[in-house]
Design a protein around this motif. Structure first.
Motif, PDB file in Angstrom:
ATOM      1  N   LEU A 265       0.851  -1.191   0.000  1.00 46.87           N
ATOM      2  CA  LEU A 265       0.000   0.000   0.000  1.00 46.87           C
ATOM      3  C   LEU A 265       0.886   1.240   0.000  1.00 46.87           C
ATOM      4  O   LEU A 265       1.668   1.451   0.931  1.00 46.87           O
ATOM      5  CB  LEU A 265      -0.910   0.021   1.229  1.00 46.87           C
ATOM      6  CG  LEU A 265      -1.757  -1.231   1.493  1.00 46.87           C
ATOM      7  CD1 LEU A 265      -2.452  -1.128   2.845  1.00 46.87           C
ATOM      8  CD2 LEU A 265      -2.774  -1.432   0.382  1.00 46.87           C
ATOM      9  N   VAL A 266       0.796   2.056  -1.052  1.00 45.27           N
ATOM     10  CA  VAL A 266       1.614   3.263  -1.175  1.00 45.27           C
ATOM     11  C   VAL A 266       0.695   4.463  -1.375  1.00 45.27           C
ATOM     12  O   VAL A 266       0.097   4.620  -2.441  1.00 45.27           O
ATOM     13  CB  VAL A 266       2.605   3.151  -2.353  1.00 45.27           C
ATOM     14  CG1 VAL A 266       3.432   4.424  -2.477  1.00 45.27           C
ATOM     15  CG2 VAL A 266       3.520   1.948  -2.179  1.00 45.27           C
ATOM     16  N   PRO A 267       0.548   5.325  -0.365  1.00 44.11           N
ATOM     17  CA  PRO A 267      -0.346   6.476  -0.495  1.00 44.11           C
ATOM     18  C   PRO A 267       0.204   7.602  -1.348  1.00 44.11           C
ATOM     19  O   PRO A 267      -0.514   8.527  -1.681  1.00 44.11           O
ATOM     20  CB  PRO A 267      -0.552   6.930   0.949  1.00 44.11           C
ATOM     21  CG  PRO A 267       0.681   6.488   1.656  1.00 44.11           C
ATOM     22  CD  PRO A 267       1.086   5.201   1.005  1.00 44.11           C
ATOM     23  N   GLY A 268       1.485   7.580  -1.709  1.00 45.65           N
ATOM     24  CA  GLY A 268       2.051   8.632  -2.538  1.00 45.65           C
ATOM     25  C   GLY A 268       2.797   9.671  -1.735  1.00 45.65           C
ATOM     26  O   GLY A 268       2.585   9.825  -0.534  1.00 45.65           O
ATOM     27  N   SER A 269       3.682  10.416  -2.423  1.00 47.58           N
ATOM     28  CA  SER A 269       4.540  11.385  -1.736  1.00 47.58           C
ATOM     29  C   SER A 269       4.010  12.799  -1.808  1.00 47.58           C
ATOM     30  O   SER A 269       4.508  13.685  -1.127  1.00 47.58           O
ATOM     31  CB  SER A 269       5.955  11.346  -2.345  1.00 47.58           C
ATOM     32  OG  SER A 269       5.900  11.658  -3.730  1.00 47.58           O
ATOM     33  N   ALA A 270       2.997  13.057  -2.643  1.00 52.38           N
ATOM     34  CA  ALA A 270       2.470  14.420  -2.792  1.00 52.38           C
ATOM     35  C   ALA A 270       1.268  14.604  -1.890  1.00 52.38           C
ATOM     36  O   ALA A 270       0.272  13.892  -2.001  1.00 52.38           O
ATOM     37  CB  ALA A 270       2.075  14.678  -4.243  1.00 52.38           C
ATOM     38  N   SER A 274      -5.034  10.222   2.289  1.00 50.01           N
ATOM     39  CA  SER A 274      -6.241   9.981   3.053  1.00 50.01           C
ATOM     40  C   SER A 274      -6.011   8.800   3.981  1.00 50.01           C
ATOM     41  O   SER A 274      -5.615   7.719   3.549  1.00 50.01           O
ATOM     42  CB  SER A 274      -7.401   9.683   2.092  1.00 50.01           C
ATOM     43  OG  SER A 274      -8.488   9.149   2.784  1.00 50.01           O
ATOM     44  N   SER A 275      -6.265   9.013   5.275  1.00 48.08           N
ATOM     45  CA  SER A 275      -6.120   7.895   6.211  1.00 48.08           C
ATOM     46  C   SER A 275      -7.090   6.781   5.862  1.00 48.08           C
ATOM     47  O   SER A 275      -6.840   5.607   6.136  1.00 48.08           O
ATOM     48  CB  SER A 275      -6.356   8.380   7.646  1.00 48.08           C
ATOM     49  OG  SER A 275      -7.648   8.948   7.765  1.00 48.08           O
ATOM     50  N   ARG A 276      -8.184   7.145   5.215  1.00 49.95           N
ATOM     51  CA  ARG A 276      -9.163   6.137   4.798  1.00 49.95           C
ATOM     52  C   ARG A 276      -8.553   5.168   3.792  1.00 49.95           C
ATOM     53  O   ARG A 276      -8.871   3.966   3.802  1.00 49.95           O
ATOM     54  CB  ARG A 276     -10.385   6.833   4.199  1.00 49.95           C
ATOM     55  CG  ARG A 276     -11.480   5.870   3.740  1.00 49.95           C
ATOM     56  CD  ARG A 276     -12.757   6.635   3.397  1.00 49.95           C
ATOM     57  NE  ARG A 276     -13.709   5.782   2.696  1.00 49.95           N
ATOM     58  CZ  ARG A 276     -13.743   5.652   1.373  1.00 49.95           C
ATOM     59  NH1 ARG A 276     -12.888   6.347   0.624  1.00 49.95           N
ATOM     60  NH2 ARG A 276     -14.630   4.864   0.798  1.00 49.95           N
ATOM     61  N   PHE A 277      -7.700   5.654   2.915  1.00 49.20           N
ATOM     62  CA  PHE A 277      -7.022   4.794   1.938  1.00 49.20           C
ATOM     63  C   PHE A 277      -6.252   3.690   2.664  1.00 49.20           C
ATOM     64  O   PHE A 277      -6.323   2.510   2.302  1.00 49.20           O
ATOM     65  CB  PHE A 277      -6.082   5.648   1.078  1.00 49.20           C
ATOM     66  CG  PHE A 277      -5.180   4.865   0.167  1.00 49.20           C
ATOM     67  CD1 PHE A 277      -5.615   4.453  -1.085  1.00 49.20           C
ATOM     68  CD2 PHE A 277      -3.889   4.538   0.554  1.00 49.20           C
ATOM     69  CE1 PHE A 277      -4.782   3.734  -1.928  1.00 49.20           C
ATOM     70  CE2 PHE A 277      -3.043   3.819  -0.276  1.00 49.20           C
ATOM     71  CZ  PHE A 277      -3.494   3.417  -1.525  1.00 49.20           C
ATOM     72  N   LEU A 278      -5.505   4.063   3.705  1.00 49.56           N
ATOM     73  CA  LEU A 278      -4.716   3.083   4.439  1.00 49.56           C
ATOM     74  C   LEU A 278      -5.594   2.185   5.302  1.00 49.56           C
ATOM     75  O   LEU A 278      -5.329   0.995   5.458  1.00 49.56           O
ATOM     76  CB  LEU A 278      -3.674   3.792   5.292  1.00 49.56           C
ATOM     77  CG  LEU A 278      -2.605   4.568   4.508  1.00 49.56           C
ATOM     78  CD1 LEU A 278      -1.676   5.307   5.463  1.00 49.56           C
ATOM     79  CD2 LEU A 278      -1.811   3.646   3.602  1.00 49.56           C
ATOM     80  N   GLU A 279      -6.645   2.747   5.874  1.00 48.73           N
ATOM     81  CA  GLU A 279      -7.552   1.941   6.685  1.00 48.73           C
ATOM     82  C   GLU A 279      -8.246   0.870   5.841  1.00 48.73           C
ATOM     83  O   GLU A 279      -8.332  -0.301   6.227  1.00 48.73           O
ATOM     84  CB  GLU A 279      -8.594   2.837   7.356  1.00 48.73           C
ATOM     85  CG  GLU A 279      -8.021   3.720   8.457  1.00 48.73           C
ATOM     86  CD  GLU A 279      -9.026   4.741   8.935  1.00 48.73           C
ATOM     87  OE1 GLU A 279     -10.160   4.756   8.395  1.00 48.73           O
ATOM     88  OE2 GLU A 279      -8.692   5.532   9.844  1.00 48.73           O
ATOM     89  N   VAL A 280      -8.752   1.284   4.686  1.00 45.83           N
ATOM     90  CA  VAL A 280      -9.442   0.339   3.807  1.00 45.83           C
ATOM     91  C   VAL A 280      -8.465  -0.717   3.289  1.00 45.83           C
ATOM     92  O   VAL A 280      -8.785  -1.908   3.241  1.00 45.83           O
ATOM     93  CB  VAL A 280     -10.112   1.084   2.635  1.00 45.83           C
ATOM     94  CG1 VAL A 280     -10.614   0.097   1.582  1.00 45.83           C
ATOM     95  CG2 VAL A 280     -11.255   1.952   3.134  1.00 45.83           C
ATOM     96  N   GLY A 281      -7.253  -0.279   2.908  1.00 52.10           N
ATOM     97  CA  GLY A 281      -6.261  -1.233   2.426  1.00 52.10           C
ATOM     98  C   GLY A 281      -5.872  -2.248   3.482  1.00 52.10           C
ATOM     99  O   GLY A 281      -5.741  -3.443   3.201  1.00 52.10           O
ATOM    100  N   THR A 282      -5.696  -1.778   4.712  1.00 50.45           N
ATOM    101  CA  THR A 282      -5.324  -2.676   5.808  1.00 50.45           C
ATOM    102  C   THR A 282      -6.439  -3.685   6.096  1.00 50.45           C
ATOM    103  O   THR A 282      -6.192  -4.888   6.246  1.00 50.45           O
ATOM    104  CB  THR A 282      -5.014  -1.866   7.074  1.00 50.45           C
ATOM    105  OG1 THR A 282      -3.916  -0.993   6.816  1.00 50.45           O
ATOM    106  CG2 THR A 282      -4.675  -2.774   8.240  1.00 50.45           C
ATOM    107  N   GLU A 283      -7.676  -3.204   6.182  1.00 49.48           N
ATOM    108  CA  GLU A 283      -8.803  -4.100   6.445  1.00 49.48           C
ATOM    109  C   GLU A 283      -8.986  -5.107   5.311  1.00 49.48           C
ATOM    110  O   GLU A 283      -9.355  -6.268   5.542  1.00 49.48           O
ATOM    111  CB  GLU A 283     -10.082  -3.280   6.638  1.00 49.48           C
ATOM    112  CG  GLU A 283     -11.302  -4.103   6.985  1.00 49.48           C
ATOM    113  CD  GLU A 283     -11.147  -4.897   8.265  1.00 49.48           C
ATOM    114  OE1 GLU A 283     -11.734  -5.993   8.353  1.00 49.48           O
ATOM    115  OE2 GLU A 283     -10.430  -4.424   9.175  1.00 49.48           O
TER     116      GLU A 283
END
Length: 427
Positions: A265-270, A274-283
């Motif tokens: 999971l890579v949210p990007g450097s710019a 969104s914390s939701r991106f990481l939460e959804v990916g983790t779940e």
């Protein structure tokens, strides 16, 4: 086509503007130019000074860390309708005068070639005013407008079935009523001070070098179009990553070796992810009973209490870990996508802004990725998409594309193209 190397010593002024994904390819080019016995100076935000100097390159700061931080923490940076305006105001207009003055100072009595990104307005004006040869390096293909096979540029409707004259009207209207009102006045004020004539429709052709445009992508990714500028050379991505510290390297090696290939999971450097991106990916990793790796330096955005099967690392070179992973979930950054293509693994894209939608569309056409919009980025949809990415046909497509990228050396081709610019008229 390989060309004979020019041996005379030149000074190259590299002026990348943007996030790490925009700057790192320039550092790779600078490092190779240095190896070819040239003098190389990087002109960009001081956030990247340490990386540039570690690579052995000279550095001149443009702007401040705080200016870049303000842009990066602005929530509108991940909204398509606002992100372009922030980027142009900060990157193109905000750095224009300082960049021009630095280039003017550094190029005195030196054979000099300027290399910049699309937002390099100061470099483009130096090209005109000082007569310096210049190349534009494009990380992604959406900056090359076409009414034949058009890039995806939301909210414009540039579908390939649409009549070309309607595409031209949309692009003209966007320039005339939306883009130029943001950037033309200040740009032309500065040009007037230098005795240069005013320009309009700045993003149509003016912002790109009239001498050399280098695309860091392959023709099979972005097929050349008949209405592109004639001076475009496509060489492919540089696939360059800075190193990581030894402790982090050992930790990720131990994790990779301890089980099945993980999802990355890579949210990007710019901007702020969104914390939701990481939460959804983790779940989603939990529901699929698959291991996961989160790569981000912004620990504040991590889900609280990561499960044992999902590990966080501040930074690990993608080229090192992706060949040992099962899939990559990210926003559609060009450099990140290229690393996954080279590694031969499928991708799940959640486009945010800028070029993300265009990259996602091109990856889907290659048959190596799935796309989920921000609004539909839910656990149910992500789990379904990740299952689809495991299908044999998609995996075969990924392996085929990876083979296309084997054994290539774009950096040597880039350097030879740049060396040939010296002595080329600037108009």
């Amino acid at each position: 086509m390989m060309r004979k190397q020019v041996n005379s010593r030149l000074q190259f002024l590299l002026n990348p503007i943007g996030s790490a994904g925009d700057v790192h390819p320039f550092l790779a080019v600078g490092q190779r130019l240095l190896e070819r016995d040239h003098d190389v100076v990087v002109l960009t935000n001081p956030v990247f000074e340490e990386s540039a100097r570690k690579t052995g390159l000279q550095f001149v700061p443009i702007g401040t860390r705080n200016e870049m931080r303000k842009v990066g923490t602005n929530p509108e940076i991940h909204e398509q309708m606002h992100a372009w305006k922030l980027a142009l105001q900060w990157g193109a207009i905000g750095t224009m005068r300082e960049t021009f003055e630095a280039i003017q100072r550094l190029s005195r009595n030196r054979p000099t070639v300027v290399v910049t990104s699309a937002l390099g307005f100061g470099a483009r004006i130096a090209n005109e005013n000082l007569g310096l040869p210049m190349a534009t390096i494009l990380i992604d293909p959406d900056k090359l407008r076409s009414v034949v096979q058009s890039p995806v540029i939301p909210p414009l409707q540039l579908q390939n079935w649409m009549p070309r004259f309607l595409k031209r009207v949309q692009l003209w209207a966007a320039d005339r009523f939306v883009i130029d009102p943001v950037i033309a006045s200040e740009t032309n004020d500065f040009r007037r001070e230098l005795g240069l004539p005013p320009v309009k429709r700045l993003l149509h052709r003016w912002w790109l070098s009239p001498q050399l445009i280098i695309g860091l992508f392959h023709p099979w990714f972005a097929p050349p179009q008949p209405d592109w500028p004639p001076n475009v050379e496509l060489v492919g991505p540089t696939l360059w990553d800075p190193g990581c510290n030894e402790t982090e390297y050992r930790d990720v090696e131990n994790f990779l070796a301890s089980g099945e290939p993980p999802i990355v999971l890579v949210p990007g450097s710019a901007g702020t992810a969104s914390s939701r991106f990481l939460e959804v990916g983790t779940e989603s990793c939990l529901q699929l009973k698959q291991r996961g790796i989160i790569l981000t330096r912004r620990r504040i955005e991590l889900p609280s209490g990561l499960p044992p099967n999902v590990r966080h690392f501040n930074y690990v070179p993608l080229g090192m870990i992706l060949p040992r992973c099962s899939a990559l979930v990210h926003h559609g950054g060009t450099g990140t996508a290229a690393q996954a293509l080279a590694a031969g693994i499928p991708q799940l894209i959640c486009p945010m802004a800028f070029n993300h939608a265009d990259i996602a569309a091109r990856l889907e056409r290659l048959g190596v990725a799935c796309t989920i919009s921000k609004r539909k980025f839910t656990e149910r949809n992500v789990v379904s998409a990740l299952k689809k990415l495991g299908q044999s046909r998609l995996k075969e497509n990924c392996q085929r594309v990876a083979q296309w990228m084997e054994g290539q050396d774009p950096l040597s081709n880039i350097c030879m193209l740049l060396e040939r610019l010296q002595g080329t008229p600037s108009d």
